[in-house]
Scaffold this active site. Structure first.
Site, PDB file in Angstrom:
ATOM      1  CB  ILE A  11      11.909  10.437  11.343  1.00 62.36           C
ATOM      2  CG1 ILE A  11      11.751   9.735  12.651  1.00 62.36           C
ATOM      3  CG2 ILE A  11      11.071  11.594  11.051  1.00 62.36           C
ATOM      4  CD1 ILE A  11      10.358   9.582  13.123  1.00 62.36           C
ATOM      5  N   GLY A  40      10.088  -1.162   6.223  1.00 62.99           N
ATOM      6  CA  GLY A  40       9.688  -2.213   7.155  1.00 62.99           C
ATOM      7  C   GLY A  40       8.431  -1.975   7.675  1.00 62.99           C
ATOM      8  CG  ASN A  42       6.374   2.859   4.908  1.00 64.06           C
ATOM      9  OD1 ASN A  42       6.309   3.541   6.122  1.00 64.06           O
ATOM     10  ND2 ASN A  42       6.877   3.169   4.253  1.00 64.06           N
ATOM     11  CG  LEU A 213       3.262  -3.998 -13.799  1.00 60.54           C
ATOM     12  CD1 LEU A 213       2.424  -4.656 -15.130  1.00 60.54           C
ATOM     13  CD2 LEU A 213       4.778  -4.197 -14.527  1.00 60.54           C
ATOM     14  N   GLY A 214       2.814   0.361 -11.452  1.00 60.25           N
ATOM     15  CA  GLY A 214       2.308   1.485 -11.105  1.00 60.25           C
ATOM     16  C   GLY A 214       1.013   1.613 -11.751  1.00 60.25           C
ATOM     17  N   GLY A 215       0.831   2.682 -12.738  1.00 56.69           N
ATOM     18  CA  GLY A 215      -0.391   2.950 -13.455  1.00 56.69           C
ATOM     19  C   GLY A 215      -1.078   1.766 -14.230  1.00 56.69           C
ATOM     20  CB  THR A 240       5.695   8.562  -0.160  1.00 55.23           C
ATOM     21  OG1 THR A 240       6.425   9.524  -0.851  1.00 55.23           O
ATOM     22  CG2 THR A 240       6.768   7.987   0.829  1.00 55.23           C
ATOM     23  CG  ASP A 244       6.785   0.098   1.516  1.00 52.91           C
ATOM     24  OD1 ASP A 244       7.352  -1.014   1.008  1.00 52.91           O
ATOM     25  OD2 ASP A 244       7.219   1.106   1.875  1.00 52.91           O
ATOM     26  N   GLY A 281       2.096  12.267   2.153  1.00 52.53           N
ATOM     27  CA  GLY A 281       2.675  11.643   3.013  1.00 52.53           C
ATOM     28  C   GLY A 281       2.858  10.101   3.309  1.00 52.53           C
TER      29      GLY A 281
END
Length: 297
Positions: A11, A40, A42, A213-215, A240, A244, A281
């Site tokens: 949670i 897992g 996600n 590499l994110g952005g 967040t 995944d 979220g």
């Protein structure tokens, strides 16, 4: 092909903060909501929403949190196999979300660390050659190795996300076909980043490496090519679960087309992750079934 995802379920409790707390300090925050999470889980949720037959295997305790987990999972188009750990509590993640959308996460792993291959052997009796096994870093070292060895023995394709980083991961590379790593994970596990990190992993027997590499997008490296895909421009409010989402969408794209990882799979993954980071979220931020259908079409 069926995807078997063995990992943690938790949670997620999110707290919005202006800065991360330092030792000895108390800071104020705002409740950011509660949702289903765990790496897992996600990955399983996104994989299933993409339309890939998906089995999630995850351990829970005997507590009220487990009841909440079951209720959340009932809303998703996957087969959930929750293993009850009598002497453990269901896991929980505390997410500190910063104003720019970045986060810091503290996750308990009492249930995840209690899982063993014997707990999941019955479920894996239906798996076979060509099915996909997806693992992350929340299980114990013995269980992670045992599951990967079992998957390799029956001809499954193994995909691994080494997060959170553990020292024993370096002993697993010969059991893994595909790895998804961010820059920090690559540095910690190979001592370098970028193409050098990918080359190191290829030398250890992996067939495909995806560096997120994110952005700056992502890079797919195999023995024949290096493919760079830029990130999509979007307003980032919460990262967040983005990694995944990316991993699940990339592998789902391949599975649905009967292909190995390719540029299109990474493009699909980038588009899916862009939706996730644009919302607050965890599960509620993931692309919906209809949004994933549009991406994968």
């Amino acid at each position: 092909m069926r995807a078997y995802i063995i990992g943690n379920v938790a949670i997620d409790e999110t707290i919005a903060v202006s800065e991360l707390p330092v030792i000895g300090a108390s800071i104020l925050g705002n409740a950011g909501g509660s949702d289903l999470g765990g790496k897992g889980t996600n990955q399983a949720v996104v994989m299933a929403r993409c339309g890939v037959p998906t089995t999630l295997v995850a351990p829970v305790g005997w507590d009220a949190r487990a009841d909440t987990i079951r209720r959340y999972l009932a809303d998703e188009p996957l087969r959930s196999e929750l293993i009850e750990m009598k002497d453990a509590s269901s896991d929980v993640s505390i997410i500190f979300r910063l104003p720019g959308g970045e986060n810091a996460i503290v996750t308990t792993t009492e249930s995840a660390q209690s899982l063993s291959l014997s707990d999941v052997r019955r479920i894996l009796s239906t798996a076979g050659s060509g099915d996909l096994m997806m693992l992350q870093g929340n299980l114990s070292d013995r269980t992670t190795r045992d599951i990967l060895e079992h998957a390799r023995a029956i001809g499954m394709v193994t995909a691994f996300n080494p997060s959170p980083v553990r020292s024993y991961f370096s002993d697993l590379w010969d059991l893994i076909d595909i790895a998804f790593l961010n820059k920090g994970e690559a540095q910690a596990l190979t001592g370098t980043t970028g193409r050098d990190a990918a080359e190191y992993l290829l030398s250890r027997g992996l067939r495909e490496i995806v560096l997120t590499l994110g952005g700056d997008g992502a890079t797919l490296v195999n023995r024949h090519d290096s493919i760079e895909v830029p990130a999509q421009v979007c307003d980032v409010v919460d990262t967040t679960g983005a990694g995944d989402t990316f991993m699940a969408a990339a592998l789902a794209s391949c599975a649905l087309r009967g292909k190995r990882l390719d540029r299109l799979a990474i493009e699909h993954a980038v588009a899916a992750a862009a939706i996730t980071v644009s919302r607050h979220g965890t599960r509620k931020a993931f692309p919906t079934i209809s949004e994933l259908e549009a991406i994968l079409r």
